[in-house]
Design a protein around this motif. Structure first.
Motif, mmCIF file in Angstrom:
data_model
loop_
_atom_site.group_PDB
_atom_site.id
_atom_site.type_symbol
_atom_site.label_atom_id
_atom_site.label_comp_id
_atom_site.label_asym_id
_atom_site.label_seq_id
_atom_site.Cartn_x
_atom_site.Cartn_y
_atom_site.Cartn_z
ATOM 1 N N ASP A 97 57.896 0.214 24.920
ATOM 2 C CA ASP A 97 57.355 -0.890 24.120
ATOM 3 C C ASP A 97 57.991 -0.867 22.735
ATOM 4 N N LEU A 98 59.032 -1.653 22.548
ATOM 5 C CA LEU A 98 59.767 -1.626 21.280
ATOM 6 C C LEU A 98 58.893 -1.964 20.076
ATOM 7 N N GLU A 99 57.821 -2.724 20.279
ATOM 8 C CA GLU A 99 56.938 -3.070 19.155
ATOM 9 C C GLU A 99 56.258 -1.846 18.557
ATOM 10 N N ARG A 128 64.506 2.161 16.486
ATOM 11 C CA ARG A 128 64.188 1.131 17.489
ATOM 12 C C ARG A 128 65.465 0.678 18.203
ATOM 13 N N SER A 129 66.564 0.546 17.471
ATOM 14 C CA SER A 129 67.843 0.161 18.087
ATOM 15 C C SER A 129 68.318 1.208 19.085
ATOM 16 N N ARG A 130 68.156 2.488 18.728
ATOM 17 C CA ARG A 130 68.562 3.572 19.640
ATOM 18 C C ARG A 130 67.706 3.555 20.904
ATOM 19 N N VAL A 131 66.399 3.374 20.735
ATOM 20 C CA VAL A 131 65.507 3.356 21.891
ATOM 21 C C VAL A 131 65.829 2.149 22.768
ATOM 22 N N LYS A 132 66.123 1.014 22.152
ATOM 23 C CA LYS A 132 66.496 -0.176 22.920
ATOM 24 C C LYS A 132 67.740 0.108 23.761
ATOM 25 N N ASP A 133 68.699 0.833 23.186
ATOM 26 C CA ASP A 133 69.902 1.223 23.924
ATOM 27 C C ASP A 133 69.540 2.158 25.086
ATOM 28 N N HIS A 134 68.634 3.098 24.847
ATOM 29 C CA HIS A 134 68.210 4.012 25.916
ATOM 30 C C HIS A 134 67.566 3.259 27.076
ATOM 31 N N PHE A 140 65.682 6.150 32.063
ATOM 32 C CA PHE A 140 64.660 5.702 31.125
ATOM 33 C C PHE A 140 63.536 4.974 31.864
ATOM 34 N N LYS A 141 62.662 5.721 32.502
ATOM 35 C CA LYS A 141 61.519 5.130 33.196
ATOM 36 C C LYS A 141 60.469 6.203 33.434
ATOM 37 N N GLU A 142 59.234 5.733 33.663
ATOM 38 C CA GLU A 142 58.169 6.680 33.997
ATOM 39 C C GLU A 142 58.456 7.265 35.363
ATOM 40 N N PRO A 143 58.127 8.492 35.631
ATOM 41 C CA PRO A 143 57.373 9.443 34.835
ATOM 42 C C PRO A 143 58.247 10.303 33.932
ATOM 43 N N LEU A 144 59.555 10.026 33.899
ATOM 44 C CA LEU A 144 60.459 10.855 33.099
ATOM 45 C C LEU A 144 60.329 10.600 31.606
ATOM 46 N N VAL A 145 60.147 9.356 31.205
ATOM 47 C CA VAL A 145 59.960 9.019 29.796
ATOM 48 C C VAL A 145 58.650 8.241 29.685
ATOM 49 N N VAL A 146 57.633 8.894 29.085
ATOM 50 C CA VAL A 146 56.313 8.290 29.000
ATOM 51 C C VAL A 146 55.920 8.001 27.556
ATOM 52 N N ARG A 147 56.218 8.937 26.670
ATOM 53 C CA ARG A 147 55.846 8.755 25.272
ATOM 54 C C ARG A 147 56.938 9.303 24.373
ATOM 55 N N GLY A 148 56.831 8.954 23.103
ATOM 56 C CA GLY A 148 57.802 9.437 22.142
ATOM 57 C C GLY A 148 57.120 9.836 20.850
ATOM 58 N N ALA A 149 57.782 10.688 20.092
ATOM 59 C CA ALA A 149 57.327 11.080 18.759
ATOM 60 C C ALA A 149 58.510 10.925 17.825
ATOM 61 N N ALA A 174 66.473 21.119 27.616
ATOM 62 C CA ALA A 174 66.722 19.777 27.078
ATOM 63 C C ALA A 174 67.277 18.957 28.234
ATOM 64 N N LEU A 175 66.393 18.524 29.078
ATOM 65 C CA LEU A 175 66.715 17.933 30.368
ATOM 66 C C LEU A 175 67.756 16.824 30.297
ATOM 67 N N LEU A 176 67.602 15.888 29.370
ATOM 68 C CA LEU A 176 68.478 14.727 29.331
ATOM 69 C C LEU A 176 69.567 14.804 28.265
ATOM 70 N N ASN A 177 69.498 15.806 27.398
ATOM 71 C CA ASN A 177 70.537 15.957 26.387
ATOM 72 C C ASN A 177 71.761 16.615 26.992
ATOM 73 N N VAL A 178 72.918 16.181 26.567
ATOM 74 C CA VAL A 178 74.169 16.779 26.996
ATOM 75 C C VAL A 178 74.837 17.431 25.792
ATOM 76 N N LYS A 179 74.965 16.677 24.709
ATOM 77 C CA LYS A 179 75.615 17.158 23.491
ATOM 78 C C LYS A 179 74.775 18.267 22.843
ATOM 79 N N GLY A 180 75.401 19.388 22.581
ATOM 80 C CA GLY A 180 74.737 20.480 21.883
ATOM 81 C C GLY A 180 73.898 21.391 22.759
ATOM 82 N N VAL A 181 73.877 21.145 24.067
ATOM 83 C CA VAL A 181 73.050 21.946 24.973
ATOM 84 C C VAL A 181 73.913 22.986 25.652
ATOM 85 N N THR A 182 73.419 24.225 25.715
ATOM 86 C CA THR A 182 74.103 25.285 26.441
ATOM 87 C C THR A 182 73.338 25.518 27.722
ATOM 88 N N ARG A 183 74.043 25.362 28.831
ATOM 89 C CA ARG A 183 73.409 25.590 30.130
ATOM 90 C C ARG A 183 74.197 26.677 30.859
#
Length: 187
Positions: A97-99, A128-134, A140-149, A174-183
């Motif tokens: 919900d971008l609002e 908001r622009s970054r989230v719109k891009d995501h 980018f859908k439930e249940p993987l992305v439900v809330r944000g802080a 960091a499940l969805l991050n690629v940059k900066g993550v060591t796996r």
């Protein structure tokens, strides 16, 4: 949950107040969504306690739709939680919900249905622009992305540092991050 049912986890001063006012007035989440333009999911996240510190604009929009004023004690609770980091503002939002998403720079985290952090990001100008891009991404859908802080950070250098630190702390989780993550691929 049906459109006529409201449940609350009572973890949120605003969510508890909103639920109470909705019950008193016989208003559903669907009714509020129609009146405010905030999505059903956005309002539901507030009512059930997933969104603890909604943006001031979101709170005002919901209170106006109910023709009520948010009690000073509820506002004070939200403000004290948001101001726990001097010079920075903390808010929760519903990524779908971008609002409900802030329009300033800072660091944000997406959480899944189990409230685990799954993505850390930043925007120096407008989250908001970054989230719109995501929202265009397959993940980018439930249940993987439900809330944000979101933590508002006006200093671009500090913003990068905080994002980097959070990603490093999450490490391979960091499940969805690629940059900066060591796996470690040899687990």
């Amino acid at each position: 949950m049906t459109a006529n049912t409201v449940t609350s986890d009572e973890n949120s001063a605003f969510g508890g107040w909103l639920k109470s006012e909705m019950l008193k007035k016989g208003v559903t989440i669907g009714n509020l969504s129609e009146k405010t333009g905030i999505t059903y999911t956005g309002i539901r996240n507030i009512v059930v306690g997933n969104t603890v510190s909604p943006r001031p604009e979101t709170r005002k929009n919901l209170a106006d739709a109910l023709q009520e004023t948010v009690p000073a004690a509820v506002e004070a609770t939200i403000e004290s939680e948001a101001a726990s980091l001097p010079g920075m503002t903390w808010v929760d939002f519903t990524p779908s919900d971008l609002e409900t998403v802030p329009q300033s720079g800072g660091v944000y985290v997406f959480y899944d249905i189990t409230d685990r952090p799954v993505y850390v990001g930043k925007s120096n100008n407008n989250v908001r622009s970054r989230v719109k891009d995501h929202q265009t991404r397959f993940w980018f859908k439930e249940p993987l992305v439900v809330r944000g802080a979101f933590l508002a950070i006006s200093d671009p250098d500090l913003c990068v540092k905080v994002e980097t630190i959070l990603i490093k702390f999450l490490g391979k989780h960091a499940l969805l991050n690629v940059k900066g993550v060591t796996r470690d691929l040899e687990d």
